[in-house]
Design a protein around this motif. Sequence first.
Motif, short mmCIF file in Angstrom:
data_model
loop_
_atom_site.label_atom_id
_atom_site.label_comp_id
_atom_site.label_asym_id
_atom_site.label_seq_id
_atom_site.Cartn_x
_atom_site.Cartn_y
_atom_site.Cartn_z
N UNK A 124 53.54 23.49 -94.00
CA UNK A 124 52.50 23.34 -95.01
C UNK A 124 52.31 24.61 -95.82
N UNK A 125 51.62 24.46 -96.95
CA UNK A 125 51.41 25.60 -97.84
C UNK A 125 50.53 26.67 -97.22
N UNK A 126 49.62 26.29 -96.31
CA UNK A 126 48.75 27.29 -95.72
C UNK A 126 49.55 28.36 -94.98
N UNK A 127 50.63 27.96 -94.31
CA UNK A 127 51.47 28.92 -93.60
C UNK A 127 52.27 29.77 -94.58
N UNK A 128 52.66 29.17 -95.71
CA UNK A 128 53.40 29.91 -96.74
C UNK A 128 52.53 30.99 -97.38
N UNK A 129 51.24 30.85 -97.29
CA UNK A 129 50.33 31.87 -97.80
C UNK A 129 49.84 32.83 -96.71
N UNK A 130 49.82 32.35 -95.45
CA UNK A 130 49.32 33.18 -94.35
C UNK A 130 50.30 34.28 -93.96
N UNK A 177 61.90 32.22 -96.11
CA UNK A 177 61.08 31.74 -95.00
C UNK A 177 59.91 30.88 -95.48
N UNK A 178 59.32 31.23 -96.62
CA UNK A 178 58.14 30.50 -97.06
C UNK A 178 58.46 29.11 -97.60
N UNK A 179 59.63 28.93 -98.22
CA UNK A 179 59.94 27.58 -98.71
C UNK A 179 60.18 26.62 -97.55
N UNK A 180 60.68 27.14 -96.42
CA UNK A 180 60.84 26.28 -95.25
C UNK A 180 59.50 26.05 -94.56
N UNK A 181 58.62 27.06 -94.57
CA UNK A 181 57.26 26.85 -94.04
C UNK A 181 56.55 25.77 -94.84
#
Length: 595
Positions: free
Chosen positions: A236-242, A227-231
């Motif tokens: 953006x990276x902020x969503x991959x960390x949130x 999920x995070x690589x598609x975010x």
Amino acid sequence: MTDVDNDDIGISTENTTPTEEELHTLRRVPDKIPWSIYTIAFVELCERFSYYGTTAVFTNFIQWPLPAGSTTGSDYGMSQPGALGLGQRTSTALTTFNAFWQYTMPLFGAYVADSYLGRYKTIALALGIDIIGHIILIMSAIPPVIKNPGGSMATFVIGIIIMGLGTGGFKPNVNPLIVEQLALDRMVVRTLKSGERVIVDPAVTASRVYHYFYLFINIGALCGQVSMVYCEKYVGFWLSYLLPTIMLLFCPFVMLWGRKRYKRVPPQGSALGKAFKLFGMANRGRWSVNPIKTYRNLHDGTFWENVKPSKMAVKPNWMDFNDAWVDEVGRGFNACAVFLWYPLFWVCYNQINNNLISQAAVMRLGGVPNDVLTNLNPLALIIMIPLLDTMVYPLLRKTRLNFTPLKRITAGYFVAAMAMVWACVLQYYIYQRSECGPNASGYLDTEKTIRCPEVQISVWAQSGSYILIAMSEILASITSLEYAHSKAPASMRSIVQAVCLFTSAIASAIGFALVYLAEDPYLVWNYGVVAVMAVVGGSMFWLQFRHLDGDEDRLNMLPAGEINGNEAPGPTVKVATMGLEIAVGVTRVEDRRNI
């Protein structure tokens, strides 16, 4: 095919300790697994979702520059997401540092748990620290910060350092906590409803628990990474960390629910310090300038025997324990020694966190993010773990083929080497087919404005490396967790787990030495060298520790030791095993104090 269902074990009038003959003739099965274990496993799932969900995008965040017109690092599905633009070598160095830090801090977290706070309280504190680190990581990727590479980089590094402190308190303590919930701590003979007499073996139970615990880990890792690589790519990276941070926020609530429900072994205070004093005393007079003499002195069979209280004419004041506790400490130190060669295994594994992601970036992706292939590793684990637990391992036990922990670990090294051979051959063909030759990840022009076109080899050709690494994890990594638990005394379980985890940190340090090879045109050498290191590690591991293989049952059934007179031994039973009859004190320590 399963060993035995929980309902089949039932209450048996026969609950005796197996004889030596029964140890060799009766089938071994796991005990019932309480539901409280699954709640701790869920905490681990959320924590690993948060960890792997964020680290999955670290390589792209560091290596590639911010796409034109992007304020979040997203490429909107058009090119390559990125942020800092520091290149593959810096990316490999920073991700290697992160791995080193994350697996060094468990030594500190284990010491705090074993000596002062206990495992439960240390985990609770660590989760709070980890959440703070994740929040700082989010700040490094928000649009006002990410457009300033220097500020983003500084915030990013602070975030991963604080996250490492949290991981250090969490990882070495959650593994022992989960197995301490099991009811049985010695082998017993029981009769199934079918009439078959079997040995209910705590080691087999722990093995099953750790396999499914690892399954939960990889469910979390898979969901987080995919999920995070598609975010990262589309938002953006902020969503991959949130989103990983949100998952982590579930953990404190589960731990709060279990504060009065979990069995909790209290900290042993000075036990760890006494263990190291004992180790120092055992070493006295055994070292010489002659290495052959030193080796003989250390392996003459009296290392721990000579420092038992019963052998001391005058005991120092701190020696307030019995002979059995010395045996436990010796077993714990021997478990740590078994992990000596593990860094060479983890060097192989660490390739999936950096170099294999970079390798994918130059291949034909077909619209797939270059860092999504790493998810083949947890996916393969999710498929293979139940198959091995419900079919392969029970079949081996039923046919009396004893695939011992040391044999499984040795096999894991060689399977990891095969994974690196696969990557090495694939890299060779990438260089052969790239328009830029051995500079496949570089540029066509000297001004570095036109990147080399993708190599016409499908990124799915990497599948073999990821699947083989997954198999090696089951054999070597999962087994290391159960070995660390089964061989460590209660007062040293966290520290032995931490030493096991620290081998990954040493592997990261070795990875620093290989950073020079982590770039074109040396990547064929990189994978080849790592494969050779795994073969050497597996060979040396078996040569050094094969003598322990036949001693597995005796080591698992050593009597519980006493220190400070605090232990309350349970009923003493006679255990006849490996031609040796020993008294085993069955002890169960619980601490249900509130925090």
